[in-house]
Design an enzyme around this catalytic site. Structure first.
Site, PDB file in Angstrom:
ATOM      1  N   HIS A 108       0.873  -1.180   0.000  1.00 47.80           N
ATOM      2  CA  HIS A 108       0.000   0.000   0.000  1.00 47.80           C
ATOM      3  C   HIS A 108       0.908   1.228   0.000  1.00 47.80           C
ATOM      4  CE1 HIS A 108      -2.519  -3.246   1.602  1.00 47.80           C
ATOM      5  NE2 HIS A 108      -3.589  -2.546   1.257  1.00 47.80           N
TER       6      HIS A 108
ATOM      7  N   ASP B  48      -4.263  -4.003  -6.542  1.00 48.25           N
ATOM      8  CA  ASP B  48      -4.479  -4.454  -5.178  1.00 48.25           C
ATOM      9  C   ASP B  48      -3.189  -5.017  -4.589  1.00 48.25           C
ATOM     10  OD1 ASP B  48      -5.393  -5.509  -2.808  1.00 48.25           O
ATOM     11  OD2 ASP B  48      -6.591  -7.096  -3.732  1.00 48.25           O
ATOM     12  N   GLY B  49      -2.728  -4.407  -3.514  1.00 48.17           N
ATOM     13  CA  GLY B  49      -1.507  -4.874  -2.882  1.00 48.17           C
ATOM     14  C   GLY B  49      -1.634  -6.238  -2.252  1.00 48.17           C
TER      15      GLY B  49
ATOM     16  N   ASP C  85       0.797  -1.850   4.817  1.00 46.25           N
ATOM     17  CA  ASP C  85       0.430  -0.598   5.479  1.00 46.25           C
ATOM     18  C   ASP C  85      -0.933  -0.131   4.953  1.00 46.25           C
ATOM     19  OD1 ASP C  85       0.449   1.777   6.864  1.00 46.25           O
ATOM     20  OD2 ASP C  85       1.826   2.785   5.493  1.00 46.25           O
TER      21      ASP C  85
END
Length: 285
Positions: free
Chosen positions: A41, A142-143, A168
């Site tokens: 993120h 999308d992480g 994060d």
């Protein structure tokens, strides 16, 4: 909720997170083998503390600005302040480095970094900040999905056996975010067991974290460490009173090095009721 980190850049949570992040990077680069870092993120890379969003909250005043004014003579804190000053020398006096910039600053030519960001404006800012760095790959997506798509890390013919995953999230899903993050970290442990994983989390009232910590303690890892800084008493559910980091398989002696840094942070930026915590959920063998 549409979270924008520019409102919160340089606050006490960033201070804690980035001091620990740099300490882990330095432990990784102490060995010659290349390493890989995944920032799930990533945010915008560099923030401006004089812009309207940062000034509206004023959170940096009680975080990085206060710490720069007091400049504790503690090695891990001094290392962090040196990195912030290096960012300002390059990008201006009001610049504050996000985690992607700090990773690029701390890691070496042979190391590689992957940054994921879903928010379009932040991804664009990240490309402007670090897109010319050949070590850095920026992914708009999308992480959490990156745990499957990017682990175990392999770039060309090179495999990376060492490194870090920084998780994060903005906690837009609030309490549900914890299980989403832990599910991804279980995937990370299965796919890249050699890697270090670090999850940041906010603290409003610490007792509400009990279900998350119970689940985190069940992760099948060799060791798991909690690092927390409360800048005030955790007696209000309406504001972030502190934050913490869950670190899976931390570097050797990281906890020992962090103890005096946490004490110095509490003295430098803590208010009445400030507290710190270093706790092994699973002690190393």
């Amino acid at each position: 909720m549409n979270y924008q980190h520019a409102f919160h850049a340089g606050n006490h949570a960033d201070v804690l997170k980035h001091i620990v992040l740099l300490a882990i990077c330095d432990a990784l680069t102490a060995k010659p083998a290349p390493c890989f870092a995944l920032d799930t993120h990533a945010g915008g890379g560099i923030y401006r503390l004089r812009e309207e969003r940062a000034r509206r909250t004023g959170e940096a005043d009680d975080g990085i600005s206060l710490l720069l004014a007091t400049a504790p003579r503690q090695p891990l804190i001094a290392r962090y302040l040196s990195a912030v000053n290096a960012c300002r020398a390059e990008h201006g006096a009001d610049a504050y480095p996000g985690s992607p910039w700090l990773l690029a600053h701390a890691l070496r030519e042979q190391d590689r970094i992957a940054c994921c960001e879903t928010e379009l404006a932040a991804a664009g800012a990240l490309r402007r900040a670090l897109g010319s760095d050949p070590r850095v790959a920026i992914h708009s997506g999308d992480g959490y999905a990156a745990f499957k798509s990017l682990l175990p890390p392999k770039i060309g013919d090179q495999r990376f056996n060492r490194g870090l995953v920084l998780v994060d999230p903005p906690y837009e899903a609030q309490a549900a975010e914890f299980e989403i993050a832990l599910k991804a970290m279980r995937e990370g442990l299965a796919r890249w067991p050699q890697g270090i994983q670090m999850l940041w989390y906010p603290i409003k009232q610490r007792r509400t974290l009990t279900p998350f910590l119970r689940s985190a303690a069940k992760l099948q890892t060799k060791a798991s460490l909690l690092v927390e800084l409360l800048v005030r008493a955790d007696d209000s559910p309406l504001r972030m009173n502190g934050s913490g980091l869950l670190i899976l398989d931390p570097p050797w002696q990281l906890a020992t090095a962090l103890a005096p840094a946490l004490d110095a942070l509490k003295s430098a930026i803590g208010e009445a009721g400030a507290d710190t915590r270093l706790h092994w959920l699973r002690e190393p063998a």
